[in-house]
Design a protein around this motif. Structure first.
Motif, mmCIF file in Angstrom:
data_model
loop_
_atom_site.group_PDB
_atom_site.id
_atom_site.type_symbol
_atom_site.label_atom_id
_atom_site.label_comp_id
_atom_site.label_asym_id
_atom_site.label_seq_id
_atom_site.Cartn_x
_atom_site.Cartn_y
_atom_site.Cartn_z
ATOM 1 N N SER A 170 -11.076 -7.083 0.727
ATOM 2 C CA SER A 170 -10.293 -5.939 0.288
ATOM 3 C C SER A 170 -11.246 -4.797 -0.039
ATOM 4 N N TYR A 213 1.985 -2.586 4.384
ATOM 5 C CA TYR A 213 2.714 -2.203 3.179
ATOM 6 C C TYR A 213 2.041 -0.953 2.621
ATOM 7 N N VAL A 236 3.536 -6.167 -5.483
ATOM 8 C CA VAL A 236 2.551 -7.200 -5.815
ATOM 9 C C VAL A 236 3.235 -8.562 -5.920
ATOM 10 N N PHE A 293 -2.092 -4.137 2.421
ATOM 11 C CA PHE A 293 -1.364 -3.405 1.381
ATOM 12 C C PHE A 293 -2.226 -2.230 0.923
ATOM 13 N N VAL A 319 -3.731 4.413 -7.353
ATOM 14 C CA VAL A 319 -3.404 3.136 -7.972
ATOM 15 C C VAL A 319 -3.651 3.126 -9.476
ATOM 16 N N ALA A 333 -2.202 -8.027 -10.392
ATOM 17 C CA ALA A 333 -3.002 -7.359 -9.361
ATOM 18 C C ALA A 333 -4.293 -8.136 -9.100
ATOM 19 N N VAL A 366 -5.376 -9.760 -5.358
ATOM 20 C CA VAL A 366 -6.604 -9.437 -4.632
ATOM 21 C C VAL A 366 -7.462 -10.681 -4.460
ATOM 22 N N SER A 415 -5.990 -12.961 -1.776
ATOM 23 C CA SER A 415 -6.033 -12.451 -0.413
ATOM 24 C C SER A 415 -7.206 -13.000 0.380
ATOM 25 N N SER A 443 -4.815 -8.381 2.657
ATOM 26 C CA SER A 443 -5.903 -7.499 2.227
ATOM 27 C C SER A 443 -5.344 -6.297 1.485
ATOM 28 N N CYS A 444 -6.043 -5.895 0.438
ATOM 29 C CA CYS A 444 -5.635 -4.743 -0.360
ATOM 30 C C CYS A 444 -6.638 -3.607 -0.174
ATOM 31 N N TRP A 467 -7.031 -0.068 -1.977
ATOM 32 C CA TRP A 467 -6.479 0.741 -3.064
ATOM 33 C C TRP A 467 -7.348 1.957 -3.317
#
Length: 543
Positions: free
Chosen positions: A229, A261, A293, A325, A330, A353, A357, A360, A366-367, A369
């Motif tokens: 991420s 997303y 989330v 995502f 954030v 959160a 993460v 993932s 995967s995030c 942010w």
């Protein structure tokens, strides 16, 4: 010794010196008298002649002595001069036995900067210089007493010797030899010259996901978002949103099929990609963030169960469709209003959160942010520490950079200080990935290009949906499209698909099994059901 004894000795010395003086005068007058009688001269002429002869003899003796000393000093000085030359000459010896030649530029630069000693050199036969678009890259070996870390510690001094900014020098390390240094020197400030926008083919053939250009004009990015991420931060108006728009465009071109997303905290910063999303929300409300989330966490837990089941039955691990995502601004979602209830809510969201993460890494989620508040309180430490990739745009201090890049970032090899970036050049930032720093500038695609990419990706999705065989999934999608529904509760969808079970728990299990999709919750996080884009993604992914 007593005072009386000292007086006696002093008196005796004075008597001895007086007697010696009288004797010397007697000898001098005797000699002068002899010269006078011999030459028949008067007393004044005799005295002057004698003094002149003595002075001439003294001068001659001084000249002879000086010449002898000079000759001796010259012979002794040759070894000293040779030793001095040897001190400044190369300490290394080539294989043939002769002395190795120093590389004049690098040797002088590193000596002056204090990287190597005065008796050390950079051997010319161990230096490779390669021209690049905006400068040159040096590849060389340090003396055996030094490592690449010594160069990193003195990078500002080296830049001063070359007469350039610290940003004009970039240091890379080699993993095969601690003495090997890869040093890039730019002839002009980074990104001071416009770079060409990459083509679709450039993006497709890149080994990974491109994020922008590096300082040499080459594409730069990350190898993959699988099990990784990314956190992106920078002050307001530094180009984060433009950079992320470019990233999403590249993902749609080259990353293959994935579920997107988007949570648009700027409300209209990411709207271009709405129809490519499984779920798109334009909101700065923490409740909306928490609901996404929760949805993705449940998806991740379902994937973990699939992996467990595969391992339990000695089957190959399942391959999951990637989920990405992206959430902008954030930091808005981790704040509290100062009340006890607000602090509890912020703590709950923070832990959810962090869990997402961390999860993932193994679930294919995967995030990415973004935040324009890169201060230590904007995103909790337990969340920030989970990101493998860090991208920091311009910030106003080294301390702020540490918040994003990590407390020990400036102890790594060749760190780049984001506080030194030119804030007028939008979209440039320091990418820290796998222990290496790269200065990049994100792509600034024209809207028309992004729109064409979005439409092509959406068209491929609709074609797959049209070609999909009839199934409960396609029936549910058709029902929701006819009624213009984005979300349908389980209680409404189950009877429409022929499920007669009235117990909520059992009804939900039967519907989930029939669709092959895990249910989620509505945007308020209360009612369980299905989002149409989740169902479409399931059909188009072939799951």
């Amino acid at each position: 010794m007593s005072k009386k004894k000292q007086q006696v000795n002093t008196g005796e010395d004075l008597y001895g010196q007086t007697a010696g003086g009288i004797g010397a005068l007697a000898v001098v007058f005797a000699i002068l008298g002899g010269i006078k009688d011999k030459l028949g001269l008067s007393w004044p002429v005799t005295v002057l002649l004698t003094v002149g002869v003595l002075v001439l003899l003294g001068y001659t003796a001084w000249q002879v002595r000086s010449r002898i000393l000079a000759l001796l000093a010259g012979k002794a000085g040759k070894p000293a001069s040779t030793a001095a030359l040897k001190q400044d000459a190369p300490a290394a010896t080539a294989s043939g036995g002769h002395q190795a030649a120093p590389h004049p530029e690098l040797t002088e630069a590193l000596r002056t900067a204090g990287v190597i000693g005065r008796d050390e050199i950079i051997r010319a036969d161990e230096v490779t210089v390669t021209p690049v678009l905006t400068g040159k890259r040096y590849d060389f070996l340090l003396p055996k007493t030094k490592t690449v870390k010594n160069v990193g510690q003195k990078l500002p001094n080296i830049a001063a010797w070359f007469g350039v900014s610290q940003l004009n020098l970039q240091l890379e390390r080699s993993y095969d030899n601690e003495r090997r240094v890869l040093l890039l020197k730019l002839d002009q400030a980074p990104f001071s010259t416009p770079l060409p926008v990459p083509t679709r083919e450039d993006i497709k053939t890149f080994a990974g996901v491109p994020l922008g250009h590096d300082v040499t004009g080459q594409l730069a990015g990350v190898p993959t978002f699988d099990k990784a991420s990314m956190l992106v931060a920078g002050m307001s108006q530094t180009g984060k949103t433009t950079l992320i728009n470019g990233l999403i465009t590249c993902l749609l071109i080259a990353y293959g099929e994935f579920d997107l997303y988007l949570l648009d905290g700027k409300i209209c910063g990411l709207i271009t990609f709405e129809k490519n999303c499984v779920r798109y929300e334009a909101s700065d409300r923490p409740d909306v963030f928490e609901s996404i989330v929760d949805e993705l966490t449940e998806t991740g837990m379902g994937r973990y169960r699939e992996k467990q089941d595969a391992l339990r039955h000695r089957k190959s691990a399942p391959k999951f469709r990637p989920v990405i995502f992206i959430a902008d601004e954030v930091a808005n979602f981790f704040g509290d209003d100062g009340t006890t209830k607000g602090k509890e809510k912020a703590g709950r969201i923070s832990e959810k959160a962090r869990k997402l993460v961390a999860m993932s890494l193994e679930s294919g989620i995967s995030c990415i942010w973004l935040t324009q508040r890169p201060d230590k309180d904007a995103i909790p430490t337990n969340v920030r520490s989970q990101f493998q990739y860090r991208l920091c745009l311009y910030v106003d201090s080294e301390g702020t950079a540490k918040v994003i890049l990590g407390d020990t970032y400036f102890e790594t090899i060749g760190p780049i200080n984001p506080a030194l970036l030119n804030p007028k050049i939008k979209g440039q930032g320091v990418l820290f990935s796998h222990g290496e720093s790269t200065l990049i500038r994100g792509f600034d695609f024209e809207n028309e290009f992004m729109w064409s990419v979005v439409d092509e990706a959406h068209g491929r999705q609709q074609q797959k949906l049209a070609e999909a065989p009839a199934s409960p999934l396609t029936q549910a999608i058709d029902l929701m499209q006819r009624q213009s529904m984005q979300f349908i509760p389980t209680a409404d969808l189950a009877p429409a698909l022929g499920i007669t079970e009235t117990r909520p728990g059992e009804r939900g299990k039967q519907l989930s099994k029939m669709l092959g999709v895990t249910s989620g919750k509505d945007e308020k996080g209360i009612v369980r059901g299905y989002w149409i884009n989740d169902l479409i993604a399931a059909v188009t992914s072939g799951s």
